[in-house]
Design an enzyme around this catalytic site. Structure first.
Site, PDB file in Angstrom:
ATOM      1  N   ASP A 481       0.852  -1.186   0.000  1.00 26.88           N
ATOM      2  CA  ASP A 481       0.000   0.000   0.000  1.00 26.88           C
ATOM      3  C   ASP A 481       0.892   1.241   0.000  1.00 26.88           C
ATOM      4  O   ASP A 481       1.921   1.298   0.700  1.00 26.88           O
ATOM      5  CB  ASP A 481      -0.898   0.009   1.236  1.00 26.88           C
ATOM      6  CG  ASP A 481      -1.946   1.100   1.151  1.00 26.88           C
ATOM      7  OD1 ASP A 481      -2.941   0.902   0.401  1.00 26.88           O
ATOM      8  OD2 ASP A 481      -1.764   2.131   1.804  1.00 26.88           O
ATOM      9  N   ASN A 489      -2.910  12.805  -3.342  1.00 24.94           N
ATOM     10  CA  ASN A 489      -3.874  13.194  -4.378  1.00 24.94           C
ATOM     11  C   ASN A 489      -4.502  14.545  -4.064  1.00 24.94           C
ATOM     12  O   ASN A 489      -4.685  15.383  -4.953  1.00 24.94           O
ATOM     13  CB  ASN A 489      -4.975  12.130  -4.500  1.00 24.94           C
ATOM     14  CG  ASN A 489      -4.679  11.132  -5.620  1.00 24.94           C
ATOM     15  OD1 ASN A 489      -3.879  11.418  -6.503  1.00 24.94           O
ATOM     16  ND2 ASN A 489      -5.312   9.972  -5.571  1.00 24.94           N
ATOM     17  N   ASP A 498      -1.837   9.814 -10.640  1.00 26.61           N
ATOM     18  CA  ASP A 498      -1.721   8.753 -11.657  1.00 26.61           C
ATOM     19  C   ASP A 498      -0.276   8.568 -12.086  1.00 26.61           C
ATOM     20  O   ASP A 498       0.204   7.432 -12.249  1.00 26.61           O
ATOM     21  CB  ASP A 498      -2.588   9.094 -12.865  1.00 26.61           C
ATOM     22  CG  ASP A 498      -4.078   9.004 -12.558  1.00 26.61           C
ATOM     23  OD1 ASP A 498      -4.427   8.417 -11.512  1.00 26.61           O
ATOM     24  OD2 ASP A 498      -4.889   9.502 -13.374  1.00 26.61           O
ATOM     25  N   GLU A 525      -4.431   2.611  -4.554  1.00 27.47           N
ATOM     26  CA  GLU A 525      -2.994   2.642  -4.311  1.00 27.47           C
ATOM     27  C   GLU A 525      -2.480   1.309  -3.783  1.00 27.47           C
ATOM     28  O   GLU A 525      -1.374   1.227  -3.250  1.00 27.47           O
ATOM     29  CB  GLU A 525      -2.655   3.763  -3.311  1.00 27.47           C
ATOM     30  CG  GLU A 525      -3.156   3.539  -1.896  1.00 27.47           C
ATOM     31  CD  GLU A 525      -4.580   4.022  -1.673  1.00 27.47           C
ATOM     32  OE1 GLU A 525      -4.939   4.279  -0.532  1.00 27.47           O
ATOM     33  OE2 GLU A 525      -5.343   4.149  -2.667  1.00 27.47           O
TER      34      GLU A 525
END
Length: 614
Positions: A481, A489, A498, A525
């Site tokens: 993770d 983000n 991205d 993620e």
């Protein structure tokens, strides 16, 4: 033998049988002879048999009724002719039994006149004409001998001869009149001139032989009889028998003919000799006529079959080829011109292998060798040469044919069909199939690939893990993770997020190199890694290299306490995955990941050797 026991009884037919047998008995016994003298020809059995045979297999009730009518007519005619009623009744019953015996022997082979045109059927007829008169004539002699004041042997002999002569003469005539192919003028017309000329010649010869008393010329009748049989077949044999019987019987009874040259012979003895001569003549002529008709029928059938075969060959779209392996017998149908442009003669003049495409000649040789060694059939596709140049795709079905006596393979018969359009269609289909296969594979890849990172997706990861169930090997699973990714983000935007995920995916993928290793994006993620055959230490080394690779990317992250993007990893390892549930294995790796997160992130945690239920 299946016979109907019921049927429609025809009153006119019964009356006709009654009248015919009455007249025959009365004329035989009362007009042309006397009841106490020699019976020259006994027509009753042949007459009734000819009338009953067409019904023998299909209407047993009518057969019995007509036999009863025939017996009644015979009894009445014999009584009117002068026989005692008791003797007449006995003769009627004996004659009915004889008709039944003859019918039982002859049926079911002979029902119509044309049935006599086979040798085996004529043989059955001949047996019936001998056996029935011998048995029933001997029985009839028992009551007749005392009445005629003659010996039993004399009466039995004359009865058997007259009865046999009546059967062989009368029965074929009746069958011809009721069922003969040429009994109508329309059918007989093409052969009428030939029949008239040969018939006149035979009648003239027979009259001359039997009306002169100077020379024993009985043998003179045989050449015109042979000509009659050759010209008219079985019909000629029957006609000659009738003519000989009428002419010979009439002339001999009037003291004419070569039989009267016998010295010290009685009239009855001469009649017995005449009967023997007539029986021998007819019994000789009938099989010859039947044989000729049988051969002619076979020849007609062969001609018809040949005509049909030639018509089929001339009009068949497929090319038909026949060839012996030594090349001495070769035939090819006219369709070869449409197929290749060469006429059959031109094609046969070519060397056999020159008609094949060079690349197909080895295959053709192998097929011919296989058939020569005993294999009966081959189906091949090859390219056949064209007169205008080039080749055309054809399909050939080749079947070996054998020598009937030695079972040696002599050659082959084949059909050649143009499949050029089919070949084009197949090539188009093949191209379409290949395109569909490529598209299917591409769709399968898309269905199993994460669009953002081009890594395998969750479905591909699960499928790979399931495949490990069939293998007896250790497996390690990592759950990865990205730390503080939501904050990343929010701070840098989704486009930057991205780009960050793509860099992480490339870095993770670079740290595995074995063919069975799988790095997948499981969603958001979260990433997963499958390491088949890796133990806990090996998995830890790979995990640490991945964590360091992400650290070295040095992707800034101001919302992270470490100031850059990092990852946390949880590892689960089983020595034999088949002993456990894959869902528990993933759950164990998730718990180890949770421990890494709780411990401060940017670290690797290995779960216990055995999963712990949650």
């Amino acid at each position: 033998m299946n016979r109907s026991v019921s049927g429609t009884l025809s009153i006119p037919a019964l009356l006709m049988t009654l009248v015919a047998t009455f007249l025959a008995a009365w004329l035989t016994l009362g007009v042309f002879g006397r009841s106490d003298q020699l019976i020259y020809l006994w027509p009753l059995t042949g007459l009734q048999l000819g009338l009953l045979l067409p019904l023998w297999q299909r209407d047993w009730a009518s057969v019995l009724a007509r036999q009863a009518a025939g017996a009644a007519g015979l009894i009445a005619g014999a009584t009117v002719a002068g026989l005692p009623p008791g003797i007449a009744v006995m003769l009627g019953l004996i004659n009915a039994c004889e008709v039944f015996l003859c019918g039982w022997i002859v049926s079911p082979a002979v029902v119509t006149f044309d049935d006599l045109k086979e040798r085996t059927h004529v043989l059955r007829f001949g047996i019936a004409a001998i056996v029935a008169p011998v048995i029933m004539g001997s029985i009839a002699a028992i009551p007749v001998a005392p009445v005629t004041h003659q010996s039993f042997l004399h009466v039995a002999t004359t009865s058997v001869l007259s009865d046999a002569l009546g059967i062989v003469i009368i029965m074929p005539v009746v069958l011809f009149l009721t069922s003969g192919e040429y009994r109508t003028f329309k059918k007989l017309r093409p052969y009428l001139l030939r029949a008239i000329l040969t018939g006149i010649a035979f009648v003239v010869t027979a009259v001359y032989v039997f009306w002169q008393n100077q020379n024993p010329l009985l043998y003179i009748v045989f050449p015109p009889m042979v000509i009659m049989v050759l010209a008219m077949g079985l019909e000629g044999a029957v006609f000659s028998g009738v003519v000989l019987t009428i002419v010979g019987g009439t002339a001999t009874s009037l003291h004419h003919g070569p039989l009267w040259l016998a010295v010290n012979a009685s009239a009855e003895h001469r009649m017995v000799l005449l009967q023997l001569f007539l029986i021998v003549s007819v019994v000789t002529a009938l099989p010859v006529g039947a044989l000729l008709d049988e051969r002619r029928r076979e020849a007609r059938s062969a001609d018809e079959a040949r005509s049909i075969y030639q018509t089929l060959l001339q009009n068949a779209e497929d090319t038909i080829i026949l060839s012996s392996f030594d090349g001495t017998r070769r035939y090819i149908s006219p369709a070869i011109k449409t197929l290749t442009g060469w006429t059959p003669a031109e094609f046969l003049a070519m060397d056999r292998m020159q008609t094949f495409h060079p690349d197909d000649r080895d295959m053709a040789r192998l097929v011919m060798e296989s058939m020569a060694s005993g294999k009966r059939q081959h189906v091949i596709r090859y390219r056949i040469a064209q007169k205008e140049g080039g080749y055309r795709w054809v399909e050939a079905v080749a079947r070996a044919y054998f020598d009937e006596t030695s079972d040696t393979v002599l050659g082959y018969v084949g059909t050649i069909r143009d499949i050029s359009s089919l070949k084009q269609t197949e090539e188009i289909w093949q191209m379409e199939r290949e395109t569909l296969t490529r598209e299917k594979l591409a769709m399968a890849r898309l269905a199993n690939t994460d669009a953002l990172t081009v890594l395998p997706n969750r479905r591909a990861f699960d499928d790979a893990l399931l495949r490990q169930l069939s293998r007896a090997a250790a497996v390690s699973v990592m759950m990865i993770d990205v730390d503080f990714f939501k904050a990343y983000n929010d701070l840098y935007g989704h486009q930057a997020g991205d780009d960050c995920l793509r860099q992480i995916a490339q870095a993770l993928q670079s740290k595995v190199g074995r063919g069975g290793d799988v790095v997948a994006r499981l969603g958001g993620e979260e990433f997963g890694v499958l390491l088949p055959g890796a133990d806990a230490d090996g998995a830890r080394r790979v995990a640490e290299s991945m964590r360091n690779a992400i650290w070295e990317l040095d992707i800034p992250h101001q919302s992270s306490p470490l100031g850059r993007i990092t990852i946390s990893i949880g590892i689960a390892n089983w020595a034999d995955i088949r002993e456990h549930d894959t869902a528990l294995l993933i759950q164990q790796a998730d718990r180890a990941l949770y421990v890494s997160k709780r411990a401060g992130k940017n670290r690797v945690t290995i779960a216990g050797a055995m999963p712990v239920a949650v």
